[in-house]
Design a protein around this motif. Structure first.
Motif, mmCIF file in Angstrom:
data_model
loop_
_atom_site.group_PDB
_atom_site.id
_atom_site.type_symbol
_atom_site.label_atom_id
_atom_site.label_comp_id
_atom_site.label_asym_id
_atom_site.label_seq_id
_atom_site.Cartn_x
_atom_site.Cartn_y
_atom_site.Cartn_z
ATOM 1 N N ARG A 1 -27.263 -83.458 26.755
ATOM 2 C CA ARG A 1 -27.823 -84.808 26.576
ATOM 3 C C ARG A 1 -28.972 -84.767 25.574
ATOM 4 N NH1 ARG A 1 -32.182 -86.829 26.818
ATOM 5 N NH2 ARG A 1 -32.957 -84.855 27.634
ATOM 6 N N ARG A 2 -29.003 -85.715 24.666
ATOM 7 C CA ARG A 2 -30.103 -85.811 23.700
ATOM 8 C C ARG A 2 -30.641 -87.234 23.691
ATOM 9 N NH1 ARG A 2 -29.681 -81.209 23.755
ATOM 10 N NH2 ARG A 2 -31.571 -81.673 24.891
ATOM 11 N N SER A 3 -31.879 -87.382 23.325
ATOM 12 C CA SER A 3 -32.441 -88.715 23.116
ATOM 13 C C SER A 3 -31.850 -89.277 21.836
ATOM 14 C CB SER A 3 -33.962 -88.626 22.993
ATOM 15 O OG SER A 3 -34.519 -88.255 24.231
ATOM 16 N N ARG B 1 -31.566 -92.108 18.901
ATOM 17 C CA ARG B 1 -32.471 -93.051 18.247
ATOM 18 C C ARG B 1 -31.779 -93.873 17.155
ATOM 19 N NH1 ARG B 1 -35.739 -88.472 19.559
ATOM 20 N NH2 ARG B 1 -37.322 -89.087 21.098
ATOM 21 N N TYR C 1 -34.855 -98.865 18.925
ATOM 22 C CA TYR C 1 -33.947 -98.349 17.896
ATOM 23 C C TYR C 1 -32.661 -99.169 17.744
ATOM 24 C CZ TYR C 1 -37.001 -94.330 18.722
ATOM 25 O OH TYR C 1 -38.092 -93.516 18.896
ATOM 26 N N TRP D 1 -35.330 -92.521 26.665
ATOM 27 C CA TRP D 1 -36.445 -93.069 27.446
ATOM 28 C C TRP D 1 -37.444 -93.669 26.467
ATOM 29 C CZ3 TRP D 1 -38.482 -91.038 32.624
ATOM 30 C CH2 TRP D 1 -39.676 -91.691 32.981
ATOM 31 N N ARG E 1 -36.400 -75.856 24.244
ATOM 32 C CA ARG E 1 -37.363 -75.923 25.345
ATOM 33 C C ARG E 1 -38.224 -74.675 25.349
ATOM 34 N NH1 ARG E 1 -35.713 -80.433 25.027
ATOM 35 N NH2 ARG E 1 -34.883 -81.737 26.707
HETATM 36 C C1 LIG Z 1 -41.881 -90.016 29.876
HETATM 37 C C2 LIG Z 1 -41.138 -90.028 28.570
HETATM 38 C C3 LIG Z 1 -41.505 -90.905 27.592
HETATM 39 C C4 LIG Z 1 -40.812 -90.960 26.372
HETATM 40 N N1 LIG Z 1 -41.113 -91.940 25.474
HETATM 41 C C5 LIG Z 1 -40.392 -92.029 24.346
HETATM 42 C C6 LIG Z 1 -40.615 -93.119 23.456
HETATM 43 O O1 LIG Z 1 -41.425 -94.010 23.699
HETATM 44 N N2 LIG Z 1 -39.869 -93.165 22.315
HETATM 45 C C7 LIG Z 1 -38.945 -92.202 22.010
HETATM 46 O O2 LIG Z 1 -38.315 -92.301 20.963
HETATM 47 N N3 LIG Z 1 -38.688 -91.177 22.864
HETATM 48 C C8 LIG Z 1 -39.379 -91.075 24.010
HETATM 49 N N4 LIG Z 1 -39.088 -90.076 24.914
HETATM 50 C C9 LIG Z 1 -38.027 -89.094 24.607
HETATM 51 C C10 LIG Z 1 -38.588 -87.699 24.313
HETATM 52 O O3 LIG Z 1 -39.227 -87.698 23.063
HETATM 53 C C11 LIG Z 1 -37.459 -86.662 24.375
HETATM 54 O O4 LIG Z 1 -36.908 -86.640 25.669
HETATM 55 C C12 LIG Z 1 -37.919 -85.262 24.000
HETATM 56 O O5 LIG Z 1 -38.368 -85.201 22.662
HETATM 57 C C13 LIG Z 1 -36.816 -84.203 24.177
HETATM 58 O O6 LIG Z 1 -35.681 -84.540 23.412
HETATM 59 P P1 LIG Z 1 -34.249 -84.700 24.103
HETATM 60 O O7 LIG Z 1 -34.368 -85.824 25.126
HETATM 61 O O8 LIG Z 1 -33.311 -85.044 23.008
HETATM 62 O O9 LIG Z 1 -33.901 -83.411 24.763
HETATM 63 C C14 LIG Z 1 -39.761 -90.031 26.136
HETATM 64 C C15 LIG Z 1 -39.391 -89.136 27.133
HETATM 65 C C16 LIG Z 1 -40.052 -89.138 28.338
HETATM 66 C C17 LIG Z 1 -39.592 -88.197 29.429
#
Ligand SMILES: Cc1cc2nc3c(=O)[nH]c(=O)nc-3n(C[C@H](O)[C@H](O)[C@H](O)COP(=O)(O)O)c2cc1C
Length: 173
Positions: free
Chosen positions: A11-13, A15, A76, A117, A164
């Motif tokens: 899983r990745r964030s 955008r 996004y 998130w 990580r």
């Molecule tokens: C509490 C929390 C707040 C976050 N807020 C943002 C945000 O406002 N905007 C964003 O683009 N990503 C946000 N993220 C995503 C993180 O940047 C991301 O989970 C992290 O860089 C790791 O990348 P991955 O999720 O792809 O593994 C947030 C994640 C968490 C857990």
């Protein structure tokens, strides 16, 4: 690696999203995964709000951007925003809400949807404009913002993992 472990790692964030709305069945699968998150004593002091209405979606986006003093869309371009609130009076409300968010990110990934998130919901729903929005949805100010997800179909490539830290884990033998 089994499917759950694979999903946790892959899983990745996301955008970047397509404009088309998430199907009802896929949205329901994600929301249900959030509802099935564990909570202290199974009290479930959380509210999971799926915002697909464009006007409301854009309002949430504007309020979020305003917290940062920005006018860009913090979601996004995702057509769907999932907001998670908890009861202010619940001792473990934030923890319970966070688990719902985590479940939903994994569920989204497992069915090929993107999610990310997006922070700042505490500030949004502590503000009068945020409280007015909740009132329109039939919710009073006993609800506190914890987090939100951008949700939608992924546009473009899934970004590579940033990895990580090794020192997150400490084994005490
Ligand atoms: C509490 C929390 C707040 C976050 N807020 C943002 C945000 O406002 N905007 C964003 O683009 N990503 C946000 N993220 C995503 C993180 O940047 C991301 O989970 C992290 O860089 C790791 O990348 P991955 O999720 O792809 O593994 C947030 C994640 C968490 C857990």
């Amino acid at each position: 690696m089994n499917e759950v472990l694979k999903a946790i790692h892959e899983r990745r964030s996301i955008r970047s999203y397509e404009a088309r709305q998430v199907s009802e069945a896929e949205l329901d699968a994600v929301l249900d995964a959030g509802r099935w998150a564990p909570s202290a004593m199974n009290r479930q002091p959380v509210k999971i709000i799926a915002v697909t209405n464009k006007e409301y979606r854009d309002t949430v986006s504007r309020l979020n951007a305003a917290v940062m003093g920005s006018s860009n869309d913090p979601f996004y371009g995702a057509p769907c925003i999932i907001i998670v609130l908890c009861q202010r009076s619940a001792a473990t409300g934030r923890e319970d809400a966070t688990l719902a968010l985590s479940n939903m990110m994994l569920a989204a990934h497992s069915i090929g949807l993107g999610s990310c998130w997006i922070n700042r919901e505490k500030e949004i729903f502590d503000s009068q404009e945020g409280k007015d929005l909740l009132a329109k949805w039939g919710l009073d100010d006993s609800w506190m913002g914890v987090g939100a997800l951008a949700l939608g179909y992924i546009k473009g490539e899934v970004p590579a993992s940033k990895g990580r830290r090794d020192d997150v884990i400490l084994k005490v033998r």
